[in-house]
Design an enzyme around this catalytic site. Structure first.
Site, PDB file in Angstrom:
ATOM      1  N   ASP A 137      25.045-113.605 111.870  1.00  0.00           N
ATOM      2  CA  ASP A 137      26.401-114.147 111.530  1.00  0.00           C
ATOM      3  C   ASP A 137      26.630-115.416 112.597  1.00  0.00           C
ATOM      4  O   ASP A 137      26.324-115.529 113.748  1.00  0.00           O
ATOM      5  CB  ASP A 137      27.418-113.115 111.907  1.00  0.00           C
ATOM      6  CG  ASP A 137      28.860-113.579 111.262  1.00  0.00           C
ATOM      7  OD1 ASP A 137      28.888-114.559 110.706  1.00  0.00           O
ATOM      8  OD2 ASP A 137      29.714-112.875 111.215  1.00  0.00           O
ATOM      9  N   ASP A 158      27.709-118.110 105.662  1.00  0.00           N
ATOM     10  CA  ASP A 158      27.328-118.177 107.241  1.00  0.00           C
ATOM     11  C   ASP A 158      27.080-116.665 107.683  1.00  0.00           C
ATOM     12  O   ASP A 158      26.811-116.683 109.014  1.00  0.00           O
ATOM     13  CB  ASP A 158      28.388-118.817 108.031  1.00  0.00           C
ATOM     14  CG  ASP A 158      29.721-117.925 107.934  1.00  0.00           C
ATOM     15  OD1 ASP A 158      29.822-117.023 107.028  1.00  0.00           O
ATOM     16  OD2 ASP A 158      30.538-117.885 108.831  1.00  0.00           O
ATOM     17  N   GLU A 159      26.677-115.887 106.747  1.00  0.00           N
ATOM     18  CA  GLU A 159      26.143-114.518 107.294  1.00  0.00           C
ATOM     19  C   GLU A 159      25.133-114.084 106.147  1.00  0.00           C
ATOM     20  O   GLU A 159      25.259-114.109 105.078  1.00  0.00           O
ATOM     21  CB  GLU A 159      27.414-113.747 107.688  1.00  0.00           C
ATOM     22  CG  GLU A 159      28.253-113.375 106.443  1.00  0.00           C
ATOM     23  CD  GLU A 159      29.343-112.534 106.818  1.00  0.00           C
ATOM     24  OE1 GLU A 159      29.037-111.461 107.579  1.00  0.00           O
ATOM     25  OE2 GLU A 159      30.310-112.494 105.986  1.00  0.00           O
TER      26      GLU A 159
END
Length: 405
Positions: A15, A109-110
């Site tokens: 993350d 974003d993860e």
């Protein structure tokens, strides 16, 4: 000999930390260490991402900008540029692929990674996690946190507790030791209402949830949720990494800069949203059996309406007419609209619905095909509906929020 995959924490959840803000700070190093948020500085904007310095004041993603300024008067707002974030995300995901082909992106974003099959190449999972963070930092300059566990659920919890810019490994044999002291609010699927209901039954930790009999949980949260929560609370999560993810629905929504009552503006907005939804359906090679609308009134009350069609469609005009009929059927009572959305659901591969082989939409599909070809050749502005050339009021494009990390 390495441990078998079941005995090692081979599931990683990576993350990125304050992703949008971190990308902006690469170009604005003078802001490092200050409370910063990526957000449009308008009355109705929300925070897309907040630095950890801003979070100490209570600023969070999805929070109205006005509220964020109240909590942190010295907050620095940076205008978000989503093209930069998409480019950075692509570079980060490319690093993940260098360590394992089993990568499941969750958002911009993860991602989850399964590294069980690559330990002979790169070492134990925790060594792989360190190498991933170092390579992401080298390639992009961005910080990342990593959680390692035997399951996806625990790996994601671990990454949240590793923030910012850290690593936390939960060996499978210590899963319950990690899980059971946590508050039930940490559980996937436990929102505020469910949390209050569980608290009313003196269930406040994951351990207490794990020990609660299934039949008792069913009375509180229903059968399906009870079984899922009971499994997760006892450390059981059979989900595998999914490297290909099929969309369950496709749609768009808009928040108006000012509440809108004008029927013409609202109809044009429905057409624009239907047009974008149809384009994405055709681009994905999908058709929808159900069309739904979402309407948020000026007092923030939100309603949805849907209709299942006799045949699946990807035709813009069918989507629009259905959405328009759903909207016209609402009892508006003179209320102004703050947000409006159109969504295509129950998706099928294009051409798989036998009922649609001789469809009334064929004429519209021919027009859509011609329009799509023009757009592909000349860009999105190459052609549009004449109805959309008139003024449609001031709107704010929807903004993608990063994950809360």
């Amino acid at each position: 000999m390495f441990d078998s995959p079941r005995e090692i924490a081979s599931v990683l959840h990576v993350d990125m930390d304050s992703f949008f803000v971190s990308v902006e700070l690469l170009e604005r190093p003078e802001l490092v260490g200050l409370p910063v948020a990526a957000a449009h500085d308008t009355a109705r904007s929300v925070v897309s991402s907040a630095s950890y310095e801003a979070r100490r004041f209570g600023v969070r993603s999805a929070m109205p900008v006005a509220r964020a300024k109240q909590l942190c008067p010295q907050l620095v707002l940076v205008e978000p540029v989503y093209a930069k974030y998409r480019s950075a995300s692509k570079a980060v995901m490319a690093v993940f692929q260098e360590f394992t082909p089993l990568v499941e992106p969750l958002s911009i974003d993860e991602a989850f990674l399964d590294v069980a099959g690559t330990v002979r190449l790169f070492g134990q999972p925790v060594e792989i996690a360190r190498a991933i963070r170092e390579r992401v930092r080298e390639r992009t300059g961005l910080p990342a946190s990593v959680g390692l566990a035997g399951t996806k659920f625990v790996a994601k919890l671990a990454s949240q507790r590793a923030k910012p810019d850290g690593i936390l490994e939960i060996p499978p044999q210590r899963t319950l030791e990690f899980l059971h002291p946590l508050p039930i609010g940490a559980m996937w699927g436990v929102g505020q209402a469910t949390e209050r209901a569980l608290h009313a039954r003196a269930i406040r930790t994951v351990g207490e949830l794990a020990r609660e009999p299934i039949h008792s949980l069913e009375r509180i949260v229903g059968g399906a949720s009870a079984r899922r929560l009971h499994e997760l609370a006892n450390g059981r999560d059979a989900r595998r990494i999914e490297t290909t993810r099929s969309e369950k629905s496709i749609g768009h929504e808009e928040t108006f800069a000012h509440d809108v009552s004008d029927a013409g503006v609202l109809q044009r907005e429905l057409l624009r949203l239907a047009t974008r939804t149809g384009e994405r359906l055709r681009g994905a090679g999908a058709e929808a059996r159900t069309i739904s609308i979402k309407v948020r009134w000026g007092n923030f009350e939100t309603i949805t309406r849907s209709r299942t069609l006799p045949e699946a469609t990807d035709a813009t005009q069918r989507i629009y007419h259905t959405a328009r009929e759903l909207f016209d059927g609402l009892d508006r009572g003179g209320r102004a609209v703050r947000l409006i959305g159109v969504r295509a659901e129950q998706l099928l591969p294009a051409g798989s619905d036998i009922a649609a082989l001789w469809s009334e939409d064929d004429g519209w599909r021919a027009v859509d095909q011609a329009v799509d070809e023009v757009r592909e050749r000349f860009g999105a502005s190459g052609v549009t509906s004449a109805s959309l050339l008139t003024g449609r009021g001031s709107v704010v494009d929807p903004r993608s929020l990063e994950s809360p990390g």
